[in-house]
Motif scaffolding. Sequence first.
Motif, PDB file in Angstrom:
ATOM      1  N   HIS A  46       0.417  -4.433   3.378  1.00 12.72           N
ATOM      2  CA  HIS A  46       1.647  -3.882   3.941  1.00 12.72           C
ATOM      3  C   HIS A  46       1.696  -2.392   3.608  1.00 12.72           C
ATOM      4  CE1 HIS A  46       3.834  -7.811   4.737  1.00 12.72           C
ATOM      5  NE2 HIS A  46       2.735  -8.190   4.103  1.00 12.72           N
ATOM      6  N   PHE A  47       1.854  -1.553   4.615  1.00 14.67           N
ATOM      7  CA  PHE A  47       1.727  -0.106   4.444  1.00 14.67           C
ATOM      8  C   PHE A  47       3.081   0.595   4.373  1.00 14.67           C
ATOM      9  CE2 PHE A  47      -2.148  -1.718   6.199  1.00 14.67           C
ATOM     10  CZ  PHE A  47      -3.140  -0.996   5.557  1.00 14.67           C
ATOM     11  N   TYR A  48       3.170   1.544   3.442  1.00 18.49           N
ATOM     12  CA  TYR A  48       4.389   2.323   3.235  1.00 18.49           C
ATOM     13  C   TYR A  48       4.069   3.811   3.402  1.00 18.49           C
ATOM     14  CZ  TYR A  48       6.440  -2.002   1.534  1.00 18.49           C
ATOM     15  OH  TYR A  48       6.906  -3.295   1.454  1.00 18.49           O
ATOM     16  N   ALA A  49       5.126   4.645   3.344  1.00 16.19           N
ATOM     17  CA  ALA A  49       4.961   6.085   3.568  1.00 16.19           C
ATOM     18  C   ALA A  49       3.960   6.679   2.551  1.00 16.19           C
ATOM     19  CB  ALA A  49       6.320   6.777   3.440  1.00 16.19           C
ATOM     20  N   LYS A  50       3.147   7.649   2.984  1.00 19.46           N
ATOM     21  CA  LYS A  50       3.280   8.320   4.262  1.00 19.46           C
ATOM     22  C   LYS A  50       2.224   7.844   5.253  1.00 19.46           C
ATOM     23  CE  LYS A  50       5.182  12.500   2.140  1.00 19.46           C
ATOM     24  NZ  LYS A  50       4.986  13.957   1.930  1.00 19.46           N
ATOM     25  N   PRO A  94       0.410   5.473   9.792  1.00 19.72           N
ATOM     26  CA  PRO A  94       1.485   6.440   9.554  1.00 19.72           C
ATOM     27  C   PRO A  94       2.825   5.714   9.459  1.00 19.72           C
ATOM     28  CG  PRO A  94       0.062   7.138  11.357  1.00 19.72           C
ATOM     29  CD  PRO A  94      -0.294   5.714  11.065  1.00 19.72           C
ATOM     30  N   THR A  95       3.571   5.976   8.395  1.00 23.06           N
ATOM     31  CA  THR A  95       4.804   5.236   8.134  1.00 23.06           C
ATOM     32  C   THR A  95       5.896   6.184   7.643  1.00 23.06           C
ATOM     33  OG1 THR A  95       3.445   3.341   7.467  1.00 23.06           O
ATOM     34  CG2 THR A  95       5.780   3.265   6.893  1.00 23.06           C
ATOM     35  N   ALA A  96       7.098   6.041   8.198  1.00 22.36           N
ATOM     36  CA  ALA A  96       8.218   6.885   7.805  1.00 22.36           C
ATOM     37  C   ALA A  96       8.678   6.562   6.389  1.00 22.36           C
ATOM     38  CB  ALA A  96       9.377   6.694   8.780  1.00 22.36           C
ATOM     39  N   ALA A  97       9.325   7.537   5.765  1.00 20.18           N
ATOM     40  CA  ALA A  97       9.821   7.351   4.401  1.00 20.18           C
ATOM     41  C   ALA A  97      10.829   6.212   4.326  1.00 20.18           C
ATOM     42  CB  ALA A  97      10.462   8.645   3.906  1.00 20.18           C
ATOM     43  N   SER A 125       8.617   0.208   5.688  1.00 19.54           N
ATOM     44  CA  SER A 125       7.265  -0.335   5.731  1.00 19.54           C
ATOM     45  C   SER A 125       6.820  -0.356   7.178  1.00 19.54           C
ATOM     46  CB  SER A 125       7.217  -1.749   5.139  1.00 19.54           C
ATOM     47  OG  SER A 125       8.059  -2.625   5.858  1.00 19.54           O
ATOM     48  N   ASN A 126       5.528  -0.278   7.402  1.00 17.83           N
ATOM     49  CA  ASN A 126       5.015  -0.249   8.759  1.00 17.83           C
ATOM     50  C   ASN A 126       5.295  -1.563   9.472  1.00 17.83           C
ATOM     51  OD1 ASN A 126       2.799  -0.160  11.001  1.00 17.83           O
ATOM     52  ND2 ASN A 126       2.795   1.889  10.111  1.00 17.83           N
ATOM     53  N   ALA A 127       5.424  -1.488  10.790  1.00 24.36           N
ATOM     54  CA  ALA A 127       5.712  -2.685  11.580  1.00 24.36           C
ATOM     55  C   ALA A 127       4.502  -3.607  11.711  1.00 24.36           C
ATOM     56  CB  ALA A 127       6.193  -2.288  12.977  1.00 24.36           C
ATOM     57  N   GLU A 128       3.332  -3.123  11.267  1.00 25.02           N
ATOM     58  CA  GLU A 128       2.110  -3.925  11.353  1.00 25.02           C
ATOM     59  C   GLU A 128       1.471  -4.079   9.982  1.00 25.02           C
ATOM     60  OE1 GLU A 128       0.316  -3.280  15.775  1.00 25.02           O
ATOM     61  OE2 GLU A 128      -0.056  -1.649  14.355  1.00 25.02           O
ATOM     62  N   VAL A 178       0.843  -1.193   0.000  1.00 24.41           N
ATOM     63  CA  VAL A 178       0.000   0.000   0.000  1.00 24.41           C
ATOM     64  C   VAL A 178       0.881   1.245   0.000  1.00 24.41           C
ATOM     65  CG1 VAL A 178      -1.882   1.199   1.177  1.00 24.41           C
ATOM     66  CG2 VAL A 178      -1.705  -1.298   1.348  1.00 24.41           C
ATOM     67  N   GLY A 179       0.926   1.953  -1.123  1.00 27.11           N
ATOM     68  CA  GLY A 179       1.686   3.196  -1.202  1.00 27.11           C
ATOM     69  C   GLY A 179       3.185   3.026  -1.369  1.00 27.11           C
ATOM     70  N   LYS A 180       3.646   1.847  -1.748  1.00 24.74           N
ATOM     71  CA  LYS A 180       5.100   1.645  -1.883  1.00 24.74           C
ATOM     72  C   LYS A 180       5.663   2.419  -3.072  1.00 24.74           C
ATOM     73  CE  LYS A 180       8.671  -1.935  -1.977  1.00 24.74           C
ATOM     74  NZ  LYS A 180       8.940  -3.403  -1.985  1.00 24.74           N
ATOM     75  N   SER A 181       4.858   2.522  -4.129  1.00 24.21           N
ATOM     76  CA  SER A 181       5.297   3.228  -5.339  1.00 24.21           C
ATOM     77  C   SER A 181       4.314   4.348  -5.671  1.00 24.21           C
ATOM     78  CB  SER A 181       5.418   2.247  -6.515  1.00 24.21           C
ATOM     79  OG  SER A 181       6.325   1.206  -6.219  1.00 24.21           O
ATOM     80  N   GLY A 182       4.168   5.266  -4.747  1.00 25.14           N
ATOM     81  CA  GLY A 182       3.224   6.363  -4.954  1.00 25.14           C
ATOM     82  C   GLY A 182       1.816   5.975  -4.559  1.00 25.14           C
ATOM     83  N   LEU A 183       0.824   6.579  -5.205  1.00 22.64           N
ATOM     84  CA  LEU A 183      -0.570   6.340  -4.857  1.00 22.64           C
ATOM     85  C   LEU A 183      -1.074   5.086  -5.570  1.00 22.64           C
ATOM     86  CD1 LEU A 183      -1.992   9.988  -4.940  1.00 22.64           C
ATOM     87  CD2 LEU A 183      -0.896   8.732  -3.066  1.00 22.64           C
ATOM     88  N   THR A 184      -0.591   3.939  -5.085  1.00 21.81           N
ATOM     89  CA  THR A 184      -0.933   2.664  -5.712  1.00 21.81           C
ATOM     90  C   THR A 184      -1.074   1.556  -4.682  1.00 21.81           C
ATOM     91  OG1 THR A 184       1.395   1.990  -5.985  1.00 21.81           O
ATOM     92  CG2 THR A 184       0.396   3.268  -7.783  1.00 21.81           C
ATOM     93  N   PHE A 185      -1.835   0.543  -5.069  1.00 21.92           N
ATOM     94  CA  PHE A 185      -1.803  -0.761  -4.427  1.00 21.92           C
ATOM     95  C   PHE A 185      -1.067  -1.681  -5.397  1.00 21.92           C
ATOM     96  CE2 PHE A 185      -5.650   1.105  -2.566  1.00 21.92           C
ATOM     97  CZ  PHE A 185      -5.499   0.789  -1.219  1.00 21.92           C
ATOM     98  N   ALA A 186      -0.194  -2.521  -4.888  1.00 28.17           N
ATOM     99  CA  ALA A 186       0.542  -3.435  -5.764  1.00 28.17           C
ATOM    100  C   ALA A 186       0.521  -4.843  -5.177  1.00 28.17           C
ATOM    101  CB  ALA A 186       1.980  -2.951  -5.947  1.00 28.17           C
ATOM    102  N   PRO A 187      -0.200  -5.762  -5.830  1.00 30.81           N
ATOM    103  CA  PRO A 187      -0.948  -5.569  -7.072  1.00 30.81           C
ATOM    104  C   PRO A 187      -2.263  -4.836  -6.824  1.00 30.81           C
ATOM    105  CG  PRO A 187      -1.266  -7.800  -6.269  1.00 30.81           C
ATOM    106  CD  PRO A 187      -0.249  -7.169  -5.358  1.00 30.81           C
ATOM    107  N   ASP A 188      -2.796  -4.208  -7.871  1.00 29.67           N
ATOM    108  CA  ASP A 188      -4.084  -3.525  -7.732  1.00 29.67           C
ATOM    109  C   ASP A 188      -5.242  -4.368  -8.245  1.00 29.67           C
ATOM    110  OD1 ASP A 188      -3.670  -3.357 -10.458  1.00 29.67           O
ATOM    111  OD2 ASP A 188      -3.419  -1.178 -10.493  1.00 29.67           O
TER     112      ASP A 188
END
Length: 214
Positions: free
Chosen positions: A51-55, A82-85, A88-91, A28-38
């Motif tokens: 799995h959540f990525y920044a921001k 909320p995830t740092a640049a 990936s989030n710990a959860e 979630v958000g690893k490569s911009g405003l995307t879900f991968a796979p979508d």
Amino acid sequence: MSPLTNTIVLAIAGLATQASASTIKVAVGKSGLTFAPDTVTASAGDVLEFHFYAKNHSVVMGDWTDACVPAKTGGFYSGFFPTAANTSNAEVFSVTINDTTPIAFYCSQNTGSHCKNGMVGVVNPSGENTLEAYQAKAKSVSSAESPATVFGGVVSAAPAASSTGTETGASSTASSTSSSSASASTKPNGAASLGVSSVTGMVAIVGAAALFVY
């Protein structure tokens, strides 16, 4: 077939299905405003593991008629992560697929209009219920909606050294998606985990019980 025999057969069948389920990882958000796979193809019993990525993203099961709006029946909502640049989030947020009904999902972050700008995904697209159709509807919305509380899945620690992809094997059973809401659990907003060792042990117990049927 006696009631006890029928119960044992159903229990073994259920455990076998669970043991063969797949965990489908979605970034979630690893490569911009995307879900991968979508776009995901999933069978009943498979688990979507987000799995959540920044921001700061979320995932919501959407309504097919009204884009960027929560499903009117059942569904799921992860809350925000909320995830740092560059991390990936710990959860992670895990949701079990109950059937092959088409499902739309979206990020409800309104800073940056994530859903409006195409941050959506689809499970088991069919007919008019496709990724392209949902994205087209999302373009006309003014803002995305978030449910009041997290529900419909399990928030848990991210697996060690995980990467986005698909894994086959016994998976944590999170409740739930498609047309039903989450059930009670030993974890907040979801059901307890059942790993391979638990499945093996339960099959052994059920098999032993079968010896006493006749």
